[in-house]
Design an enzyme around this catalytic site. Structure first.
Site, short mmCIF file in Angstrom:
data_model
loop_
_atom_site.label_atom_id
_atom_site.label_comp_id
_atom_site.label_asym_id
_atom_site.label_seq_id
_atom_site.Cartn_x
_atom_site.Cartn_y
_atom_site.Cartn_z
N CYS A 153 0.67 -1.25 0.00
CA CYS A 153 0.12 0.09 0.13
C CYS A 153 0.97 1.41 0.05
CB CYS A 153 -1.08 0.15 1.18
SG CYS A 153 -0.35 -0.77 2.53
N ARG B 130 7.72 -11.11 4.66
CA ARG B 130 7.42 -11.00 6.11
C ARG B 130 8.20 -12.00 6.96
NH1 ARG B 130 0.83 -10.29 5.64
NH2 ARG B 130 0.87 -8.44 4.18
N GLN C 97 1.42 -10.85 -3.54
CA GLN C 97 0.01 -10.60 -3.14
C GLN C 97 -0.64 -10.07 -4.55
OE1 GLN C 97 0.13 -7.74 0.31
NE2 GLN C 97 -1.03 -9.27 1.40
N ASP D 208 -2.75 -7.80 -5.25
CA ASP D 208 -3.16 -6.49 -4.53
C ASP D 208 -4.00 -5.50 -5.47
OD1 ASP D 208 -3.18 -5.60 -1.69
OD2 ASP D 208 -1.03 -5.56 -1.57
N HIS E 99 -5.44 -1.66 -4.94
CA HIS E 99 -5.78 -0.11 -4.07
C HIS E 99 -6.88 0.68 -5.06
CE1 HIS E 99 -1.98 -1.88 -2.34
NE2 HIS E 99 -2.74 -1.60 -1.26
N LYS F 12 -12.26 -4.89 8.05
CA LYS F 12 -11.88 -5.68 6.71
C LYS F 12 -13.07 -6.85 6.65
CE LYS F 12 -8.64 -8.97 8.82
NZ LYS F 12 -7.62 -9.96 8.69
N HIS G 143 -8.42 -1.34 0.15
CA HIS G 143 -7.15 -2.37 -0.27
C HIS G 143 -7.87 -3.72 -0.44
CE1 HIS G 143 -4.12 0.11 2.49
NE2 HIS G 143 -5.29 0.69 2.62
#
Length: 640
Positions: free
Chosen positions: A333, A362, A380, A382, A384, A463, A509
């Protein structure tokens, strides 16, 4: 007298101090016998809990998620009691309930084996047969210290020392056994009718590698033996589907000591991965997404600004470049936001939908690593979305519809969970209420039932999580949608509204797969390695009956490959039965047997992995069949 609202419906009055179990008996004795716990004003308690004020009460059975937690929490105490009986010198760490059973961390000089688990299991059954009442007691901090000192429970003393001086501490007793525990628990050990200890692992005390490694004992329990038998059958099926085993057998990926938690994808694994990513890109393009790419290493200051430093730094990797501190990104993000800040957008430009296949890192403890399911580097899928406040609901609905479509392609059923504000979070309660209500409104608009997970949101916003159910009934958390007012504020991003004034966009997100690596692991287990045609690394194998027909086999291969199909020829000098068995073990969707008859008639004899022998068909009919199945992403189900 106090007023009790039962199961959110009927209201009754009771004497102050009435216990939850007696209220259940008031409904019916049979109903009360089926219960394991109670939810009082939304919080889970023992059935023996005295109620002292007006409240809502909801009763829990084993079938309920919270009910299982009560049942398995009690089971872990029974296991700890059995360990202490058999190994009096054992010291107890902690023993929580899990989504699938329970564990207890034990400090014991003797290395436990599978045979020892069977002894502990037998002792647990004895404790169950003793029908021991489970009694909760509240004590002062000093009393708790005295009790645990006397019992030699050093780890419990460490926990107590970390508590506030005036804390009221709860202990649970069953027979001679006493444990420091917040609860809740069953009223008696007799309810745990069926139990199985499943494995032993190592675990550092308080998940800190600087501390002593304890032995972690895992188990599962049920109300009835049949439920346990069914679960053990499921475990056997799960072993056959284990993505680590199948990943090796099907030559998809490998893991190496030189990079623990960092998967290596092989050529066939990359075919599968690229097919997934191609599908993902096509569906996003249809829905008006643009794709971006951001760096994996960014200055440390950025992570202070985003809040990750305060809330996530223990999971991050760091490095130095030109004597400055940098971090390897754990999330995409902030990079997306920096890209947004490269522009000055008008309200007419919004909504912006920016997707990113973003590689993140991570730090996971080595004991938590598990094939592709838990890794240290993953991609990911992802996106946004930067939207006007008036667009939030429609954009949330659009993401929900995309997730629903993608999961249907793989034949996944799913349920949805809504996670609310955690304790360690950013922003005001008003912002969180607006964000949470926005998610709820979108779910209601789509008529989607959801489970609420209180306090389990991201640190920057609530979420929605999608939990997929696979072919053997297990659930996996994959997609997520997060509504965020915090990042736009922290990074001071704007758009220009119709009055030529700066306004702050709302940020969404979201992921659909969750991570490519984990989703591949789930797919391997969901399909047991038998991927649908469009995903299969090898879609067909051509099997000549003898060397005489190799030329014809390669001719068929050339035609199919020219149309984009992934086809191999097995030209080894082996019997046809052996070749078919080999292809079946490799889980290839179609085996195309060719001999004299097929060569003369420009045909192939088709054998389906899922449906068996389909007979002889022309090459053109084969092409039409494969194209249709490939384009429609058909999942062929074996005939019963």
């Amino acid at each position: 007298m106090i007023k009790i609202t039962l199961q959110g419906k009927d209201e009754k009055t009771y004497q102050e101090g009435v216990i939850a179990l007696d209220i259940a008996k008031d409904i019916s004795e049979g109903f009360a016998r089926s219960l394991v716990g109670a939810k009082i004003n939304g919080k889970v308690y023992d059935l023996m809990t005295p109620i002292k004020e007006d409240c809502d009460i909801e009763f829990l059975k084993f079938a309920d998620k919270d009910g299982k937690m009560v049942f398995w929490h009690t089971s872990t105490h029974i296991m700890a009691q059995a360990v202490k009986r058999l190994y009096p010198n054992a010291k107890l760490g902690t023993g929580p309930a899990l989504d699938n059973g329970f564990y207890y961390d034990i400090d014991l000089d003797e290395k436990l084996t599978q045979d020892d688990l069977e002894k502990i299991e037998a002792e647990m059954k004895k404790i169950v047969s003793e029908s021991l009442d489970i009694i909760r007691k509240e004590v002062s901090k000093q009393e708790a210290v005295d009790i645990m000192k006397k019992r030699g429970e050093d780890y419990k003393l460490q926990i107590i020392e970390s508590l506030d001086e005036n804390a009221v501490i709860s202990l649970y007793e069953q027979g001679e056994f006493v444990d420091l525990c917040a609860g809740p628990h069953l009223p008696n050990t007799k309810f745990v009718k069926a139990v199985k200890l499943t494995s032993i692992a190592g675990a550092y005390w308080r998940a800190d590698a600087n501390n002593k490694q304890l032995q972690r004992l895992y188990g599962i329990s049920f109300e009835k033996k049949k439920e346990l038998d069914d679960y053990l059958k499921l475990l056997e099926e799960a072993k056959l589907r284990d993505h680590r085993k199948l990943g090796k057998e099907l030559d998809l990926f490998s893991m190496h000591e030189e990079g623990p938690g960092f998967p290596f994808f092989h050529p066939k694994g990359m075919i599968l991965r690229n097919r997934l990513e191609s599908f993902w890109r096509q569906e996003h393009e249809k829905r008006g997404y643009d794709e971006i790419k951001t760096p994996i290493i960014l200055n440390e200051g950025l992570w202070h600004q985003s809040g990750h430093w305060d809330h996530y730094k223990e999971n991050m990797y760091f490095t130095k470049i030109d004597d400055e501190d940098y971090a390897i990104k754990p999330m995409n993000c902030p990079g997306s936001i920096l890209t947004y800040k490269s522009y000055m957008f008008s309200y007419r430009d919004l909504p912006l939908r920016w997707a990113e296949m973003g590689l993140v890192h991570r730090h996971e403890l080595s004991g938590a690593l598990h094939g592709l399911m838990r890794v240290r580097a993953f991609t990911q899928d992802d996106a946004h979305l930067y939207v006007l406040p008036s667009q939030v609901k429609d954009e949330l609905i659009g993401v929900i519809e995309l997730a629903d479509y993608v999961y249907s392609i793989f034949n996944f059923k799913y349920h949805v969970e809504l996670s609310t504000r955690p304790e360690n979070s950013m922003g005001t309660q008003e912002q969180w209420d607006i964000a949470t209500n926005g998610l709820i409104d979108a779910l209601k608009e789509k008529n989607i039932d959801y489970i609420v997970n209180e306090g389990d949101g991201a640190f920057y916003g609530p979420k929605i999580d999608f939990h997929l159910q696979d072919a053997i009934g297990r659930t996996w958390q994959c997609g997520t949608i997060q509504l965020d007012f915090q990042m736009p504020e922290r990074f001071d991003i704007h758009y220009i509204d119709s009055n030529n004034e700066k306004k702050r966009p709302v940020m969404l997100h979201r992921t659909i797969f969750g991570s490519i690596e984990r989703f591949i692991g789930i797919l391997i287990e969901h399909f047991a390695g038998k991927f649908p045609l469009w995903l299969s690394p090898v879609q067909a194998k051509i099997l000549p009956i003898s060397d005489k027909f190799n030329d014809y086999a390669y001719e068929v291969q050339k035609e199919l490959k020219s149309l984009g199909f992934r086809v191999e020829v097995d030209s080894r000098a082996e019997k046809i039965g052996f070749k078919i068995r080999e292809a079946q073990l490799e889980k290839v969707p179609y085996m195309l047997v060719v001999g004299e008859k097929e060569e003369q008639t420009s045909s192939v004899a088709v054998r389906s992995r899922d449906l068996g022998d389909l007979g002889q068909i022309s090459r053109q009919d084969l092409i039409s069949k494969l194209q249709k199945e490939n384009d429609e992403k058909t999942i062929v189900k074996p005939e019963q």
